[in-house]
Motif scaffolding. Structure first.
Motif, PDB file in Angstrom:
ATOM      1  N   ASN A   1       0.818  -1.214   0.000  1.00 42.98           N
ATOM      2  CA  ASN A   1       0.000   0.000   0.000  1.00 42.98           C
ATOM      3  C   ASN A   1       0.848   1.258   0.000  1.00 42.98           C
ATOM      4  OD1 ASN A   1      -2.688  -0.193  -0.279  1.00 42.98           O
ATOM      5  ND2 ASN A   1      -3.129  -0.555   1.873  1.00 42.98           N
ATOM      6  N   ALA A   2       1.981   1.167   0.691  1.00 42.13           N
ATOM      7  CA  ALA A   2       2.898   2.313   0.774  1.00 42.13           C
ATOM      8  C   ALA A   2       3.409   2.672  -0.616  1.00 42.13           C
ATOM      9  CB  ALA A   2       4.064   1.984   1.703  1.00 42.13           C
ATOM     10  N   LEU A   3       3.677   1.646  -1.424  1.00 41.79           N
ATOM     11  CA  LEU A   3       4.157   1.859  -2.788  1.00 41.79           C
ATOM     12  C   LEU A   3       3.096   2.590  -3.617  1.00 41.79           C
ATOM     13  CD1 LEU A   3       6.842   1.090  -4.111  1.00 41.79           C
ATOM     14  CD2 LEU A   3       5.772  -0.962  -4.991  1.00 41.79           C
ATOM     15  N   GLN A   4       1.839   2.221  -3.408  1.00 42.65           N
ATOM     16  CA  GLN A   4       0.713   2.871  -4.097  1.00 42.65           C
ATOM     17  C   GLN A   4       0.645   4.346  -3.708  1.00 42.65           C
ATOM     18  OE1 GLN A   4       0.137   0.817  -6.726  1.00 42.65           O
ATOM     19  NE2 GLN A   4      -1.708   2.064  -6.591  1.00 42.65           N
ATOM     20  N   GLN A   5       0.851   4.619  -2.423  1.00 38.36           N
ATOM     21  CA  GLN A   5       0.802   6.009  -1.955  1.00 38.36           C
ATOM     22  C   GLN A   5       1.898   6.852  -2.604  1.00 38.36           C
ATOM     23  OE1 GLN A   5       0.702   6.155   2.381  1.00 38.36           O
ATOM     24  NE2 GLN A   5      -0.898   4.608   2.390  1.00 38.36           N
ATOM     25  N   VAL A   6       3.089   6.246  -2.779  1.00 37.51           N
ATOM     26  CA  VAL A   6       4.187   6.978  -3.432  1.00 37.51           C
ATOM     27  C   VAL A   6       3.757   7.349  -4.851  1.00 37.51           C
ATOM     28  CG1 VAL A   6       6.616   6.957  -4.125  1.00 37.51           C
ATOM     29  CG2 VAL A   6       5.925   5.719  -2.095  1.00 37.51           C
ATOM     30  N   LYS A   7       3.171   6.368  -5.558  1.00 41.63           N
ATOM     31  CA  LYS A   7       2.739   6.611  -6.945  1.00 41.63           C
ATOM     32  C   LYS A   7       1.729   7.745  -7.012  1.00 41.63           C
ATOM     33  CE  LYS A   7       3.758   1.956  -8.532  1.00 41.63           C
ATOM     34  NZ  LYS A   7       3.260   0.602  -8.718  1.00 41.63           N
ATOM     35  N   LEU A   8       0.757   7.745  -6.100  1.00 37.94           N
ATOM     36  CA  LEU A   8      -0.286   8.775  -6.099  1.00 37.94           C
ATOM     37  C   LEU A   8       0.267  10.149  -5.734  1.00 37.94           C
ATOM     38  CD1 LEU A   8      -3.148   6.685  -4.467  1.00 37.94           C
ATOM     39  CD2 LEU A   8      -3.249   7.710  -6.738  1.00 37.94           C
ATOM     40  N   PHE A   9       1.104  10.207  -4.694  1.00 33.84           N
ATOM     41  CA  PHE A   9       1.646  11.494  -4.279  1.00 33.84           C
ATOM     42  C   PHE A   9       2.651  12.049  -5.283  1.00 33.84           C
ATOM     43  CE2 PHE A   9      -0.159  10.846  -0.012  1.00 33.84           C
ATOM     44  CZ  PHE A   9      -0.569  12.147   0.257  1.00 33.84           C
TER      45      PHE A   9
END
Length: 316
Positions: free
Chosen positions: A244-252
């Motif tokens: 999930n953390a990786l997804q957050q990096v992509k979004l931010f």
């Protein structure tokens, strides 16, 4: 005598790191060791099982493929035939990925503005408090800006940290314009000759367009009002969320030019392997890591130290 005093906290942080990474270390290395023990020679089946073990350890699919490709290359070049020899190669490959990018945070040259972003619940405000404490220990003058005006609790929490660390907080009322808070904080930072201004921001990712506009406005104000300041944008991630953390990096990454990652709650999670995926896939260096709730438990990320702790022997 002085040298001993200086190295003391570092030593205790390293032992905390080794301890904190126990579950992650088991998650990565137990899987790898289990596979390697089942095979005598290196063949396609072994590679497939290793690949699966790395993906299961939260390293991420893309990063795992990259590691495996390098592994195959090195096996050929170095004419390796024993399955057990792959263990050291994997440790070397993962360590290499951790060392990518510039992990230093330079607060020595001129004023620095650090914008801290991240979804609610990752420990953003706590991270700001601990960063302020860190910089104060380096004899820097620090000021905090409560630009997460969306939640009253965020403003209050930041003020609690300000009192605890002994730094002032620039704040407005709840729901006021975050950019106006930043404007006032910059004026205060300039007049007080502050070294580091740390700004909290709202973490409303479900409304990405608003967040994007808000951050753009904040960046414009910093650029216009404080051109001489060096800008850093830190994204705070909770290690326990794994992929999930990786997804957050992509979004931010879509809404801000992130200069560094702060990874919190690494202690007690088996998902710390995500740090390898972030370093490799996102090309954003990890700047700080947190391995506990104490005020000194957030420290600059040292890739060599982290790799040593990650692969420390189980009896360490």
């Amino acid at each position: 005598m002085v040298e001993e005093k200086v190295s003391q906290p570092k030593k205790s942080f390293f032992s905390k790191l080794v301890k904190g990474l126990t579950k992650t270390r088991s998650n990565i290395m137990d899987g790898i060791d289990q596979v390697l023990k089942s095979f005598k020679k290196i063949d396609e089946e072994l590679y497939e099982e290793l690949e699966e073990a790395l993906i299961m350890a939260d390293i991420g699919v893309s990063t795992t493929m990259n590691i495996m490709e390098n592994l195959r290359k090195r096996v050929k070049e170095e004419k390796i035939t024993e399955a057990i020899e792959l263990r050291q190669l994997l440790i070397e490959e993962i360590s290499k990925l951790l060392e990518k990018g510039n992990h230093e945070v330079n607060i020595e040259e001129g004023p620095v503005v650090i914008l801290v972003i991240g979804v609610n619940g990752v420990g953003k405000t706590t991270t700001i408090g601990k960063l302020a404490h860190n910089f104060k220990k380096q004899k820097k003058k620090v000021l905090l800006a409560a630009a997460d005006t969306f939640r009253a609790a965020a403003i209050e929490q930041l003020e609690v940290w300000g009192d605890r660390v002994g730094v002032d907080v620039i704040r407005h009322q709840e729901n006021s314009d975050p950019a106006a808070v930043i404007f006032d904080a910059i004026q205060a930072a300039k007049s007080r000759k502050i070294d580091v201004l740390i700004c909290d921001t709202a973490g409303r990712l479900h409304n990405k367009k608003n967040l994007m506009e808000e951050l753009k406005k904040i960046f414009r104000i910093i650029t216009r009002e404080y051109p001489e300041a060096k800008k850093e944008v830190f994204l705070v991630l909770d290690a326990t969320t794994g992929q999930n953390a990786l997804q957050q990096v992509k979004l931010f990454k879509e809404v801000a030019d992130i200069s560094g990652i702060v990874l919190t709650k690494l202690d007690g999670t088996a998902k710390g392997g995500i740090i390898v995926g972030i370093s490799s896939e996102m090309n954003i260096p990890v700047k700080y890591i947190g391995v506990g709730e104490g005020i000194d438990d957030l420290q600059p990320f040292n890739p060599k130290e982290f790799a040593t702790a990650l692969f420390a022997n189980y009896d360490d």
